[in-house]
Design an enzyme around this catalytic site. Structure first.
Site, PDB file in Angstrom:
ATOM      1  N   ARG A   1       0.818  -1.208   0.000  1.00  0.00           N
ATOM      2  CA  ARG A   1       0.000   0.000   0.000  1.00  0.00           C
ATOM      3  C   ARG A   1       0.854   1.260   0.000  1.00  0.00           C
ATOM      4  O   ARG A   1       0.378   2.345  -0.310  1.00  0.00           O
ATOM      5  CB  ARG A   1      -0.931  -0.008   1.215  1.00  0.00           C
ATOM      6  CG  ARG A   1      -1.996  -1.102   1.162  1.00  0.00           C
ATOM      7  CD  ARG A   1      -3.075  -0.885   2.210  1.00  0.00           C
ATOM      8  NE  ARG A   1      -2.553  -0.995   3.565  1.00  0.00           N
ATOM      9  CZ  ARG A   1      -2.453  -2.138   4.237  1.00  0.00           C
ATOM     10  NH1 ARG A   1      -2.826  -3.265   3.649  1.00  0.00           N
ATOM     11  NH2 ARG A   1      -2.001  -2.171   5.458  1.00  0.00           N
TER      12      ARG A   1
ATOM     13  N   CYS B   1       7.134  -8.108   5.241  1.00  0.00           N
ATOM     14  CA  CYS B   1       7.145  -9.223   6.177  1.00  0.00           C
ATOM     15  C   CYS B   1       6.622 -10.495   5.520  1.00  0.00           C
ATOM     16  O   CYS B   1       7.227 -11.563   5.629  1.00  0.00           O
ATOM     17  CB  CYS B   1       6.334  -8.873   7.415  1.00  0.00           C
ATOM     18  SG  CYS B   1       7.133  -7.644   8.475  1.00  0.00           S
TER      19      CYS B   1
END
Length: 395
Positions: A93, A146
């Site tokens: 994002r 991640c």
């Protein structure tokens, strides 16, 4: 076993990354007090989609680890959260540290849609809970760096053989101020739900999340990582394992007190009544005879009982001291007063006290545990008692 643990560099405008700080403190603590059978090596990964994979590969080539645990931070989470799996997708994002922002792209065109962690996320969470810290297994690593690294770690190989690997998120703790990044792991809806549940703006103020009324610190996170490293090294966190064969229920924590002081609290009936009952219980200690061959009777009463052993609200046990080594070890047997066969038998418990820089590492291990006692519930209860002991001695 050689184990590689990695964290991430700071991201965006934040000067710290909780994963990096936790891994650094883990390395320092391990160097000061090495754990038998485990060689720990650490590394730092860039917060960049293009560079993170090559950096991970370089660390694996350099150290040739037997297992890898990668750590990242999640700004909307209040607990240490081992991930069950990662998905084959990047969907950022916001841009990474290199300005890259992949949207809806696959990580490995030839890879599966999802890769499972080599480690049992529930067992890792139990190991963290056992040292008195908040933890929960996670079903979603997000779609940012991640998840990207978690997917790569779950597919690591060397010389054609798989390298067991997994990923864990830690809260976005800061030494001062609050995190301005780190919320990329969870969707806005999830952050909003957490904020409603906790009464905080979790996407912005992760460093304000507390444990036992106090703010989580980098040292707390390092303690949680150490518990997971030990769980992996001992085999307790192997995903295919039942954890019941050769069962040993364990919990450990570090207490800010000398070993001699902790030892006294293991034998003092007033202290035992204060710290031994786990969360949700009260207790009394009767007929204390603090010598080898002696013992005591423990009566635990539960406010919200679930599967108690003696009657509808109570667990009663007889404890016998097998060996007492002042300032070092308490070995005892425990027999429950129960009419049910599944709670019968003589359980053996060993409390070990080791001096460390921060005070005393207290480890309890239970063997020959009655079949009716769940291992995860037992370890959670042991961890709760140890957290009570730490609070009792801090007064």
């Amino acid at each position: 076993m050689k184990m590689l643990v990695t964290g991430f560099e700071p991201f965006g405008g934040d000067p710290e990354n909780a994963s990096h700080e936790a891994v650094r403190r883990l390395a320092d603590a391990w160097a000061a007090d090495p754990q038998a059978g485990v060689e720990l090596v650490t590394g730092v990964l860039p917060v960049a989609f293009a560079a993170a994979g090559p950096a991970l590969t370089a660390l694996v080539d350099e150290h040739a680890p037997d297992a890898v645990l990668a750590v990242g931070e999640a700004g909307s989470r209040s607990a240490i959260t081992p991930e069950r799996w990662a998905v084959n997708a990047d969907d950022a994002r916001i841009p990474d540290n290199g300005g890259d922002q992949p949207r809806g792209t696959v990580i490995d065109p030839e890879g599966p849609a999802r890769r499972e962690s080599a480690f049992d996320a529930d067992a890792l969470a139990s190991a963290v809970l056992a040292v008195g810290l908040p933890a929960d297994a996670s079903e979603d690593a997000g779609r940012f760096l991640c998840n990207h690294v978690a997917y790569l770690v779950a597919g690591l190989r060397r010389d054609g053989a798989p390298i067991p690997g997994g990923f864990v998120h830690v809260p976005a703790v800061r030494s001062s101020g609050t995190a301005t990044v780190g919320a990329e792991t969870d969707a806005p809806a999830a952050r909003s739900a957490l904020a409603t549940e906790t009464g905080t703006d979790a996407s912005r103020d992760a460093s304000a999340l507390t444990h036992d009324g106090e703010a989580l610190t980098f040292d707390d996170l390092a303690l949680g990582l150490a518990a997971m490293v030990r769980a992996v090294a001992s085999g307790d966190a192997q995903r295919a394992s039942t954890r019941e064969t050769g069962r040993v229920d364990r919990a450990s924590t570090v207490i800010d007190a000398a070993p001699e002081v902790v030892y006294e609290a293991l034998l003092d009936p007033v202290a035992l009544a204060a710290w031994l009952p786990p969360e949700g219980a009260t207790g009394t200690i009767e007929h204390m005879d603090a010598r080898e061959g002696g013992g005591f009777r423990a009566v635990l009463r539960f406010a919200d009982p679930a599967d108690t052993k003696t009657d509808a609200t109570t667990d009663v046990s007889q404890v016998r001291f097998v060996e007492l080594v002042p300032g070092s070890r308490v070995e005892q047997t425990v027999t429950f007063d129960s009419g049910e066969e599944r709670f019968r038998g003589e359980m053996r418990m060993t409390w070990r006290l080791e001096p460390v820089e921060a005070g005393t590492r207290v480890t309890v291990a239970a063997t020959d545990v009655p079949a009716g006692i769940s291992q995860s519930d037992h370890e959670l209860g042991l961890g709760s008692s140890l957290a009570n002991l730490a609070r009792h001695l801090a007064r």
